[in-house]
Design a protein around this motif. Structure first.
Motif, PDB file in Angstrom:
ATOM      1  N   ALA A  73       0.845  -1.209   0.000  1.00 42.45           N
ATOM      2  CA  ALA A  73       0.000   0.000   0.000  1.00 42.45           C
ATOM      3  C   ALA A  73       0.878   1.256   0.000  1.00 42.45           C
ATOM      4  CB  ALA A  73      -0.919  -0.018   1.217  1.00 42.45           C
ATOM      5  N   GLU A  74       1.946   1.232   0.784  1.00 45.39           N
ATOM      6  CA  GLU A  74       2.839   2.391   0.871  1.00 45.39           C
ATOM      7  C   GLU A  74       3.584   2.599  -0.456  1.00 45.39           C
ATOM      8  OE1 GLU A  74       2.926   4.626   3.036  1.00 45.39           O
ATOM      9  OE2 GLU A  74       4.862   5.639   2.821  1.00 45.39           O
ATOM     10  N   LEU A  75       4.019   1.491  -1.043  1.00 41.68           N
ATOM     11  CA  LEU A  75       4.709   1.588  -2.339  1.00 41.68           C
ATOM     12  C   LEU A  75       3.762   2.174  -3.391  1.00 41.68           C
ATOM     13  CD1 LEU A  75       7.306   0.879  -4.010  1.00 41.68           C
ATOM     14  CD2 LEU A  75       6.228  -1.328  -4.517  1.00 41.68           C
ATOM     15  N   THR A  76       2.528   1.715  -3.394  1.00 43.65           N
ATOM     16  CA  THR A  76       1.519   2.212  -4.334  1.00 43.65           C
ATOM     17  C   THR A  76       1.305   3.713  -4.126  1.00 43.65           C
ATOM     18  OG1 THR A  76       0.465   0.055  -4.311  1.00 43.65           O
ATOM     19  CG2 THR A  76      -0.890   1.877  -5.101  1.00 43.65           C
ATOM     20  N   ARG A  77       1.267   4.114  -2.867  1.00 48.41           N
ATOM     21  CA  ARG A  77       1.045   5.525  -2.538  1.00 48.41           C
ATOM     22  C   ARG A  77       2.256   6.378  -2.976  1.00 48.41           C
ATOM     23  NH1 ARG A  77       1.835   9.312   0.972  1.00 48.41           N
ATOM     24  NH2 ARG A  77       3.323   8.218   2.295  1.00 48.41           N
ATOM     25  N   LEU A 104      -1.050  -2.286  -8.297  1.00 51.02           N
ATOM     26  CA  LEU A 104      -0.204  -1.083  -8.232  1.00 51.02           C
ATOM     27  C   LEU A 104      -0.277  -0.322  -9.555  1.00 51.02           C
ATOM     28  CD1 LEU A 104       3.249  -0.558  -6.699  1.00 51.02           C
ATOM     29  CD2 LEU A 104       2.994  -0.067  -9.122  1.00 51.02           C
ATOM     30  N   LEU A 105      -0.275  -1.069 -10.648  1.00 52.67           N
ATOM     31  CA  LEU A 105      -0.312  -0.431 -11.971  1.00 52.67           C
ATOM     32  C   LEU A 105      -1.626   0.306 -12.184  1.00 52.67           C
ATOM     33  CD1 LEU A 105       1.276  -3.423 -13.901  1.00 52.67           C
ATOM     34  CD2 LEU A 105       2.370  -1.197 -13.525  1.00 52.67           C
ATOM     35  N   GLN A 106      -2.714  -0.329 -11.737  1.00 46.95           N
ATOM     36  CA  GLN A 106      -4.036   0.283 -11.899  1.00 46.95           C
ATOM     37  C   GLN A 106      -4.144   1.592 -11.120  1.00 46.95           C
ATOM     38  OE1 GLN A 106      -7.195  -2.349 -10.709  1.00 46.95           O
ATOM     39  NE2 GLN A 106      -8.202  -2.040 -12.685  1.00 46.95           N
ATOM     40  N   ALA A 107      -3.509   1.611  -9.952  1.00 47.89           N
ATOM     41  CA  ALA A 107      -3.553   2.818  -9.117  1.00 47.89           C
ATOM     42  C   ALA A 107      -2.590   3.894  -9.622  1.00 47.89           C
ATOM     43  CB  ALA A 107      -3.207   2.449  -7.675  1.00 47.89           C
ATOM     44  N   ASN A 108      -1.725   3.517 -10.581  1.00 47.39           N
ATOM     45  CA  ASN A 108      -0.708   4.458 -11.080  1.00 47.39           C
ATOM     46  C   ASN A 108      -0.654   4.460 -12.612  1.00 47.39           C
ATOM     47  OD1 ASN A 108       0.917   5.652  -8.698  1.00 47.39           O
ATOM     48  ND2 ASN A 108       0.596   3.491  -8.160  1.00 47.39           N
ATOM     49  N   PRO A 109      -1.719   4.925 -13.253  1.00 49.43           N
ATOM     50  CA  PRO A 109      -1.748   4.866 -14.719  1.00 49.43           C
ATOM     51  C   PRO A 109      -0.712   5.774 -15.385  1.00 49.43           C
ATOM     52  CG  PRO A 109      -3.668   6.043 -13.858  1.00 49.43           C
ATOM     53  CD  PRO A 109      -2.958   5.456 -12.681  1.00 49.43           C
ATOM     54  N   LYS A 111       4.511   9.453 -10.157  1.00 53.64           N
ATOM     55  CA  LYS A 111       5.828   9.094 -10.695  1.00 53.64           C
ATOM     56  C   LYS A 111       5.652   8.426 -12.065  1.00 53.64           C
ATOM     57  CE  LYS A 111       7.562  10.089  -6.574  1.00 53.64           C
ATOM     58  NZ  LYS A 111       6.355  10.087  -5.732  1.00 53.64           N
ATOM     59  N   VAL A 112       6.528   8.829 -13.007  1.00 53.91           N
ATOM     60  CA  VAL A 112       6.475   8.186 -14.332  1.00 53.91           C
ATOM     61  C   VAL A 112       7.483   7.042 -14.438  1.00 53.91           C
ATOM     62  CG1 VAL A 112       5.466  10.110 -15.614  1.00 53.91           C
ATOM     63  CG2 VAL A 112       7.963  10.026 -15.259  1.00 53.91           C
ATOM     64  N   GLY A 113       8.424   7.007 -13.497  1.00 51.45           N
ATOM     65  CA  GLY A 113       9.414   5.930 -13.498  1.00 51.45           C
ATOM     66  C   GLY A 113       9.751   5.521 -12.083  1.00 51.45           C
ATOM     67  N   MET A 156       2.379  -5.529 -16.695  1.00 54.29           N
ATOM     68  CA  MET A 156       3.109  -4.296 -17.031  1.00 54.29           C
ATOM     69  C   MET A 156       2.961  -4.004 -18.524  1.00 54.29           C
ATOM     70  SD  MET A 156       6.480  -4.812 -14.597  1.00 54.29           S
ATOM     71  CE  MET A 156       7.231  -3.187 -14.758  1.00 54.29           C
ATOM     72  N   THR A 157       3.118  -5.044 -19.336  1.00 55.28           N
ATOM     73  CA  THR A 157       2.991  -4.858 -20.789  1.00 55.28           C
ATOM     74  C   THR A 157       1.580  -4.371 -21.118  1.00 55.28           C
ATOM     75  OG1 THR A 157       4.546  -6.685 -21.039  1.00 55.28           O
ATOM     76  CG2 THR A 157       3.370  -5.995 -23.032  1.00 55.28           C
ATOM     77  N   ALA A 158       0.580  -4.989 -20.503  1.00 63.38           N
ATOM     78  CA  ALA A 158      -0.820  -4.601 -20.763  1.00 63.38           C
ATOM     79  C   ALA A 158      -1.065  -3.152 -20.353  1.00 63.38           C
ATOM     80  CB  ALA A 158      -1.758  -5.547 -20.015  1.00 63.38           C
ATOM     81  N   ALA A 159      -0.355  -2.713 -19.310  1.00 61.85           N
ATOM     82  CA  ALA A 159      -0.533  -1.333 -18.832  1.00 61.85           C
ATOM     83  C   ALA A 159       0.390  -0.361 -19.579  1.00 61.85           C
ATOM     84  CB  ALA A 159      -0.253  -1.280 -17.330  1.00 61.85           C
ATOM     85  N   GLY A 160       1.172  -0.878 -20.518  1.00 62.67           N
ATOM     86  CA  GLY A 160       2.084  -0.017 -21.291  1.00 62.67           C
ATOM     87  C   GLY A 160       3.274   0.447 -20.461  1.00 62.67           C
ATOM     88  N   VAL A 161       3.660  -0.351 -19.470  1.00 69.87           N
ATOM     89  CA  VAL A 161       4.794   0.009 -18.601  1.00 69.87           C
ATOM     90  C   VAL A 161       6.005  -0.829 -18.985  1.00 69.87           C
ATOM     91  CG1 VAL A 161       5.655   0.018 -16.218  1.00 69.87           C
ATOM     92  CG2 VAL A 161       3.288   0.703 -16.697  1.00 69.87           C
TER      93      VAL A 161
END
Ligand code: 8YV
Length: 325
Positions: free
Chosen positions: A38-42, A62-67, A47-49, A87-92
């Protein structure tokens, strides 16, 4: 133009942080706190990277919470902490740090093999405990390394580094098992013979695990596999926790069904199965196989360069997936 924002999730060499700061707005963690998911997600918000280590899990939640996230650079060659398809599906973009740690990690595999076969830590504990009062003919008599047979499970870069040391440095017979067979040229170079996993376990004097962790490699070594090994054999795991069933291994060691083991990685680390802490015939180290100063610096620099190159040149140096920008 404002700098892109990134997160460096764990403490890192100050000079690497410095070079990242020239390109990015950096949130760092030099206190080296271990954050919850949760903290990492927050912390990832905005952040873009990100630069992560094997301890941070990058998953769909985490990816969903950080588009806004576009790249995560792992400071590790292993990437089982990444859900790469998500990650690939989220374009990361996902990247790791191959090559720079190969030789150092292979050195450590050998250090553990030697310590395990020749009972280095067990005998040191005896000495430190003040128990050494006289020389005796069979004191801590271990098993031979030179000229013996090594069985390597996982013949990627690090496995090949082990094979090279074994064949050319120690005159060992090299058996290996891998998803795919090496070319005849490489087999020749390492004097390595491809065998089935069962044959390897039955014949090797020393078994070395260097296979990446995945659902398929979970418990590559469990009770059934340990039962195939010679009672005089040793087992070394420098791959990942979960490749070995640690409870089954602790029991096999206690019952002397194999001679000894050397472990750098553990199921659920940094916790270690309590039974492993009480058996004498095991060498335990805290996931340090890649830890020489220059290699850890090279890993950190490569992870940082993956981030820098992605944002300045549109591509990372050692990507694990392809994403559409
Ligand atoms: C790292 C490792 O130290 O590279 C790997 O896969 O296991 C180690 O070299 C560890 O994962 C921290 O990121």
């Amino acid at each position: 133009m404002s700098k892109p924002s990134i997160l460096v999730a764990r403490a890192i060499f100050p000079e690497v942080l410095q070079s990242l700061s020239q390109v990015f707005e950096v949130e760092s963690n030099q206190a080296d706190e271990v954050w919850s998911a949760a903290e990492l997600t927050r912390r990832m918000q905005g952040k873009v990277g990100a630069l992560t280590t094997g301890s941070e899990r990058i998953d769909a939640a985490l990816l969903q919470a950080n588009p806004q996230l576009r790249i995560v650079a792992n400071m590790a060659v292993g990437f089982n902490n990444f859900d790469v398809p998500a990650m690939t599906a989220a374009g990361v973009l996902a990247s790791n740090t191959p090559d720079v740690l190969t030789e150092t990690t292979a050195d450590f595999g050998f250090a553990l093999l030697m310590a395990t076969a020749r009972r280095v830590t067990e005998s040191e504990h005896y000495l430190r405990a003040g128990l050494w009062t006289k020389w005796s003919y069979d004191m801590f008599a271990g098993s031979e390394v030179h000229g013996s047979t090594i069985g390597i499970i996982g013949m990627g870069r690090i496995g090949q580094g082990i094979a090279r040391r074994a064949a050319h440095g120690f005159g060992m017979k090299v058996f290996y098992h891998n998803r795919s067979r090496l070319s005849a040229e490489l087999e020749n170079q390492y004097k390595a013979t491809y065998v089935s996993k069962d044959e390897l376990l039955k014949t090797a004097d020393h078994v070395m695990l260097v296979v990446p962790y995945s659902a398929e490699s979970h418990h590559t070594i469990g009770a059934a596999e340990l039962a195939l090994m010679k009672p005089t054999a040793t087992l070394v795991n420098i791959a990942r926790g979960g490749i070995v069933d640690d409870a089954a291994l602790a029991l096999a060691l206690r019952e002397k069904r194999i001679a000894a083991a050397g472990l750098d990685v553990f199921e659920g680390e940094p916790k270690v199965h309590p039974d492993l802490l009480t058996v004498p015939n095991v060498v335990l180290t805290p996931h340090i196989a890649s830890s020489s100063i220059s290699t850890r610096l090279a890993m950190a620099n490569l992870a940082a360069d993956n981030l820098i190159s992605f944002f300045t040149k549109g591509k990372s140096l050692t990507p694990l997936n392809t994403v559409v920008a």
